[in-house]
Design an enzyme around this catalytic site. Structure first.
Site, short mmCIF file in Angstrom:
data_model
loop_
_atom_site.label_atom_id
_atom_site.label_comp_id
_atom_site.label_asym_id
_atom_site.label_seq_id
_atom_site.Cartn_x
_atom_site.Cartn_y
_atom_site.Cartn_z
N LYS A 77 1.02 -1.80 -0.31
CA LYS A 77 0.01 -0.14 -0.07
C LYS A 77 0.79 1.28 0.43
O LYS A 77 0.36 2.06 -0.86
CB LYS A 77 -0.92 -0.02 0.72
CG LYS A 77 -2.12 -0.87 1.44
CD LYS A 77 -2.70 -0.83 1.61
CE LYS A 77 -3.89 -2.48 2.32
NZ LYS A 77 -5.22 -1.65 3.43
N GLU A 89 -7.43 12.81 -1.75
CA GLU A 89 -7.45 13.69 -0.61
C GLU A 89 -7.37 12.69 0.93
O GLU A 89 -6.21 12.32 1.34
CB GLU A 89 -8.06 15.13 0.29
CG GLU A 89 -7.28 15.76 0.83
CD GLU A 89 -9.01 16.70 1.79
OE1 GLU A 89 -9.29 17.17 0.53
OE2 GLU A 89 -8.75 16.77 2.34
N ASP A 114 -10.00 1.96 2.82
CA ASP A 114 -9.88 1.63 3.83
C ASP A 114 -10.36 2.09 5.29
O ASP A 114 -11.80 1.69 6.06
CB ASP A 114 -8.45 1.26 4.54
CG ASP A 114 -8.06 0.33 3.48
OD1 ASP A 114 -8.95 -0.28 3.50
OD2 ASP A 114 -6.86 0.10 3.56
N LYS A 168 6.08 6.01 18.10
CA LYS A 168 5.44 5.83 16.60
C LYS A 168 3.55 6.16 17.18
O LYS A 168 3.15 7.70 15.73
CB LYS A 168 5.44 4.35 16.57
CG LYS A 168 6.55 3.79 15.18
CD LYS A 168 6.27 2.93 15.32
CE LYS A 168 5.27 1.65 14.14
NZ LYS A 168 5.68 0.73 14.27
N TYR A 229 -10.35 -9.93 10.69
CA TYR A 229 -11.60 -11.37 10.50
C TYR A 229 -10.93 -12.11 9.85
O TYR A 229 -9.79 -12.75 9.10
CB TYR A 229 -12.32 -10.24 9.22
CG TYR A 229 -11.71 -11.20 7.92
CD1 TYR A 229 -11.27 -10.74 7.30
CD2 TYR A 229 -12.75 -12.36 7.88
CE1 TYR A 229 -10.98 -10.75 6.31
CE2 TYR A 229 -11.79 -12.75 6.10
CZ TYR A 229 -10.76 -11.56 5.49
OH TYR A 229 -10.75 -11.72 4.67
P1 ATR Z 1 -0.25 -2.13 9.53
O1 ATR Z 1 0.30 -1.78 7.86
O2 ATR Z 1 -0.59 -3.93 8.87
O3 ATR Z 1 -0.82 -1.60 10.10
P2 ATR Z 1 2.53 -2.41 10.29
O4 ATR Z 1 2.61 -0.60 10.09
O5 ATR Z 1 3.71 -2.88 10.86
O6 ATR Z 1 0.70 -2.80 9.94
O7 ATR Z 1 2.17 -2.02 11.97
C1 ATR Z 1 1.58 -3.29 13.00
C2 ATR Z 1 1.38 -2.25 13.89
O8 ATR Z 1 0.84 -3.77 15.25
C3 ATR Z 1 1.98 -1.42 14.67
O9 ATR Z 1 1.20 -0.66 15.39
C4 ATR Z 1 2.57 -2.92 15.24
O10 ATR Z 1 3.27 -2.28 17.12
P3 ATR Z 1 5.21 -1.70 17.08
O11 ATR Z 1 4.46 -0.26 16.04
O12 ATR Z 1 4.74 -0.93 18.56
O13 ATR Z 1 5.07 -2.47 16.76
C5 ATR Z 1 1.51 -3.77 16.48
N1 ATR Z 1 2.12 -4.73 16.87
C6 ATR Z 1 2.64 -5.96 15.76
N2 ATR Z 1 2.64 -7.11 16.45
C7 ATR Z 1 2.29 -7.22 17.68
C8 ATR Z 1 2.03 -7.09 19.20
N3 ATR Z 1 1.94 -8.67 19.26
N4 ATR Z 1 1.45 -6.77 20.33
C9 ATR Z 1 1.11 -5.40 20.20
N5 ATR Z 1 1.22 -4.70 18.80
C10 ATR Z 1 1.79 -5.56 17.67
#
Ligand code: ATR
Length: 285
Positions: A77, A89, A114, A168, A229
């Site tokens: 994406k 936008e 989305d 973040k 899901y």
């Molecule tokens: P997406 O595009 O699906 O949002 P991403 O940009 O890689 O994927 O983001 C994944 C999100 O899930 C992040 O907020 C990540 O937290 P971090 O920023 O700390 O990495 C969160 N995440 C992934 N695994 C997790 C877990 N086991 N527990 C809590 N948060 C998790």
């Protein structure tokens, strides 16, 4: 002109596709085929698996072969956002593109459906009020960024973005410049007060993990929504039910609603989503 091209039934239908990796289990072909049938549109829609490093080439090939539009899913994406000639936008704000349209004059236009898909699922399919609601958003990655703008547009009372990596969440909240109602924090600083709506936008469900959310975030009036899901409820959904949440919802409706908005962008016709959600839920297609 070849005689055959005078007859509509001999002309190849416009081509659409979803690109991602993995893509084998994508429901987008089923959903768009159901929309096309329902609205009497002739089109073909396929799933294309793209390897890392091959996205630009795949888009170019699809376009050269007469493709009209592409849905983009994980992990492309952001790459799609960078690739398009123009962005809506909402795509600009989301930093991600999930819908590409090729215009007749050769432009490649990116949109993001989305957020509007989530908001429609919440408000129209589940009658959840967002205006004046206190909302907790879990995660600060692409999924959460994509839905923040449309959620803010509904004028909630407050949105708290909580993330495992606190910086973040803080950075994402700051980017939207809505200090009065948007706060980013780590899970330990969510607070004690219950929320009206909790949305899980982390990838934790994929790994069967549960973000460490305080039980006090849920009351018997709280709706809990997982953007993921699957056949079975996610760990987050099971946790929410155990806490006595008023409603627990998975992301299937969001998936169908974002697809409906893409279909509308491409075809100018808005399909009915309810029957397609039921079909998917009951495995009728
Ligand atoms: P997406 O595009 O699906 O949002 P991403 O940009 O890689 O994927 O983001 C994944 C999100 O899930 C992040 O907020 C990540 O937290 P971090 O920023 O700390 O990495 C969160 N995440 C992934 N695994 C997790 C877990 N086991 N527990 C809590 N948060 C998790």
């Amino acid at each position: 002109m070849a005689l055959s091209s005078l007859f509509d039934f001999d002309v190849k239908p416009p081509r659409y596709a979803v690109m991602g990796n993995p893509i084998a289990h994508s429901k987008s072909p089923l959903i768009h085929t159901a929309f096309a049938k329902q609205t009497d549109q002739r089109l073909s829609y396929s799933a294309i698996q793209v390897d890392a490093g091959g996205f630009k080439q795949a888009v170019g090939n699809f376009r050269a072969s007469g493709g009209k539009g592409i849905n983009i899913t994980i992990p492309f994406k952001q790459e799609a956002w960078a690739l398009v000639d123009e962005r809506s936008e909402r795509a600009t704000q989301a930093g991600a593109v999930n819908t590409i349209s090729f215009s007749d004059d050769g432009r490649c236009i990116g949109d993001n459906t989305d957020g509007v898909g989530l908001v429609r699922d919440l408000m129209e399919n589940h009658s959840i009020q967002l205006s004046d609601a206190r909302i907790l958003l879990l995660g600060a990655g692409g999924a959460v960024r994509g839905v923040l703008g449309p959620l803010l547009a509904q004028q909630p009372a407050e949105i708290v973005i909580a993330n495992r990596t606190e910086e973040k969440a803080v950075e994402l909240a700051a980017e939207f410049k809505r200090n009065e109602l948007l706060r980013g924090c780590g899970f330990q600083s969510i607070g004690e007060q219950p929320f009206d709506l909790i949305i899980n936008g982390t990838a934790a469900s994929l790994q069967g993990d549960l973000p460490p959310i305080p039980a006090s975030a849920v009351s018997d009036k709280t709706c809990c929504y997982d953007m993921m899901y699957g056949k079975e409820p996610t760990v987050f959904m099971r946790w929410a039910s155990e806490q006595g949440a008023a409603k627990v919802i998975d992301g299937l409706g969001m998936l169908v609603e974002q697809a409906a908005e893409s279909f509308y962008i491409w075809r100018g016709v808005r399909p009915e989503t309810a029957e397609v959600i039921v079909q998917l839920r009951t495995g009728q297609n």
